[in-house]
Scaffold this active site. Structure first.
Site, PDB file in Angstrom:
ATOM      1  N   GLY A   1       0.815  -1.214   0.000  1.00 38.78           N
ATOM      2  CA  GLY A   1       0.000   0.000   0.000  1.00 38.78           C
ATOM      3  C   GLY A   1       0.843   1.255   0.000  1.00 38.78           C
ATOM      4  O   GLY A   1       0.353   2.348  -0.289  1.00 38.78           O
TER       5      GLY A   1
ATOM      6  N   GLY B   1       7.808  19.733   0.820  1.00 38.15           N
ATOM      7  CA  GLY B   1       7.925  18.978  -0.418  1.00 38.15           C
ATOM      8  C   GLY B   1       8.500  17.587  -0.207  1.00 38.15           C
ATOM      9  O   GLY B   1       8.658  17.123   0.914  1.00 38.15           O
TER      10      GLY B   1
ATOM     11  N   HIS C   1     -32.063  18.290  -6.203  1.00 40.71           N
ATOM     12  CA  HIS C   1     -32.304  19.304  -5.167  1.00 40.71           C
ATOM     13  C   HIS C   1     -32.904  18.622  -3.935  1.00 40.71           C
ATOM     14  O   HIS C   1     -33.775  17.781  -4.072  1.00 40.71           O
ATOM     15  CB  HIS C   1     -33.275  20.365  -5.688  1.00 40.71           C
ATOM     16  CG  HIS C   1     -33.674  21.365  -4.637  1.00 40.71           C
ATOM     17  ND1 HIS C   1     -32.859  22.413  -4.267  1.00 40.71           N
ATOM     18  CD2 HIS C   1     -34.798  21.460  -3.879  1.00 40.71           C
ATOM     19  CE1 HIS C   1     -33.467  23.114  -3.314  1.00 40.71           C
ATOM     20  NE2 HIS C   1     -34.651  22.551  -3.068  1.00 40.71           N
TER      21      HIS C   1
END
Length: 464
Positions: free
Chosen positions: A39, A270, A443
């Site tokens: 992962g 970074g 809606h």
């Protein structure tokens, strides 16, 4: 005798494991090499566990503001160890899920440190043992790591990277966040909502500098209102442990350097690609500032060597890595996939409020020479947003005035990281304003603001 495969993938992050699954679906014999946990960073130390933490801080915020919903919540507090434990369990559950996917798709998982020794050949060190692998094609998906400050390496005690910030043993009282990209803003949001006194230092003139200027300005006001101190156009000249905390030398806009002490600091300036010591130099694989150079299919300059994900450069996003992996594998299998179009990759920041975008900012579109139609619709004009108690934010759309092409979409507010996909699909399908105007939006939903923003670009907004 080396084990032979059609494809070997070095790294099992969201680029590597997704590529492995797709390769198996296409009938290739695949092996994936991982030195830590299946992962990769995203699942174990990035995207997923941070969202678990942010969900906790969001609920904590609502509990503290229960009265605004007509509810009572007395003596609200938290157990930091349990907060962290929940986040780690979420990551663990998904790690187990990836293991299951590898087994289901008959992908061989080789644990250890992999090095490409020649074209189509890898050595995987497993303690005292070495396993040899061979494949016609190799995909490098080794990801990236946090960038350290040159004058202050993270120690895990008072100076943290994202990894340390996800598993705190103590709650910061006064926190310095260095960098205001998505990672920095997310951690600032989490710790601020959990009660820390937070300061963000950003060298550039505005926070979230890759986002549309109006979004950055809105976030500046929103975070300041929440109590976060924002220092933009500000440099950091020094950072060192000091007593039980850390002392920072902060250079303000006026050039004055001020020393300030914090309990902790998070470095979010970074990443560094993981391209060293994996055999690429010997093969002559071309890089640019450490990032592997590839074409739109993931091919490097060396036949049979491919690269995907963070090692190939910006944007450093999990979903970009996954899509690159699928493109590369389909090309390897003899298919004709579309090349990666980075302009259609959405960016998301899961702070409070959330930020999401795709395509060009208004400023970039103007720089590119487009004549624009720009629509903007506020959350305060949307019934669902008001009912949710989340009436702050807006949706902005940028169109080419001549063709109606949707050049970019930018959102800030509740759940916009879910909403942005509508515009991503629209761009992928090369939809114009005409189709978007004709689309029926349910809606009451937050998505109605997307429709209203499009209408607004052409002077047709109904509710604003």
């Amino acid at each position: 005798m080396a084990d032979t495969y059609d494809l070997v993938i070095l790294g099992s992050g969201p680029g590597g494991y997704v590529a492995a699954i797709r390769a198996s679906q296409l009938g290739l014999k695949v092996a994936i090499v991982e030195r830590e946990r299946l992962g990769g960073i995203c699942l174990n130390w990035g995207c997923i566990p941070t969202k678990a933490l942010l969900r906790t801080s969001e609920i904590y915020h609502y509990m503290q503001n229960a009265e605004s919903y007509g509810l009572k919540a007395d003596n609200v507090g938290f157990d930091l160890a349990k907060v962290v434990d929940r986040s780690r369990k979420v990551a663990g559950q998904l790690n187990a899920g990836v293991k299951g996917l590898m087994k289901k798709n008959k992908v061989t998982v080789v644990e250890g440190v992999g090095i490409v020794t020649a074209k189509g050949k890898l050595s995987v060190k497993q303690g005292d043992k070495t396993v040899e692998l061979e494949a016609k094609n190799v995909i490098v998906a080794t990801g990236a790591r946090a960038r350290d400050l040159p004058f202050a390496k993270a120690d895990g005690k008072t100076i943290w990277t994202y990894r340390h910030a996800m598993v705190p043993t103590e709650m910061p009282t006064k926190l310095l966040v260095i960098g205001s990209g998505a990672i920095g803003v997310e951690f600032a949001s989490f710790y601020n909502d959990m009660g820390a006194d937070v300061t963000i230092v950003e060298m550039l003139p505005r926070i979230l500098p890759v986002e549309d200027e109006e979004v950055s300005a809105f976030m500046d006001k929103a975070l300041t209102k929440q109590g976060i101190k924002l220092l933009t156009g500000t440099g950091l000249e020094g950072l060192a442990p000091s007593g039980s905390g850390v002392t920072a030398k902060i250079k303000h806009k006026d050039g004055k350097v001020v020393e300030e002490t914090f309990s902790h600091a998070i470095v979010a300036i970074g990443i560094v690609p993981n391209t060293e010591n994996i055999g690429l130099e010997a093969l002559g694989v071309e890089t640019d500032r450490g990032h592997i150079k590839t074409d739109g299919y993931g091919r490097t300059n060396v036949d049979g060597i491919w690269a995907i994900g963070d090692v190939t450069g910006a944007p450093w996003l999990a979903h970009k890595a996954s899509h690159e992996g699928i493109i590369a594998v389909e090309k390897i299998a003899g298919g004709s996939p579309h090349q990666m179009d980075k302009a259609n990759i959405p960016g998301c920041t899961y702070s409070r409020p959330q930020v999401a975008s795709v395509g060009m900012t208004e400023a970039k579109a103007k720089e590119a020479g487009y004549e624009l139609k720009v629509g903007k619709f506020p959350f305060i004009g949307n019934g669902k947003a008001i009912a949710l108690g989340e009436a702050e934010g807006f949706v902005k759309t940028v169109f080419d005035a001549k063709t109606g092409e949707l050049l970019g979409a930018h959102m800030v507010g509740a759940e916009v990281t879910e909403l942005i996909q509508g515009y991503v699909v629209a761009r992928q399908l090369e939809t114009t304003e005409a189709e978007l105007m004709e689309t029926v939006f349910a809606h009451p939903t937050l998505s109605e603001m997307m429709h209203e923003s499009v209408l607004g670009a052409y002077g047709r907004s109904i509710h604003y």
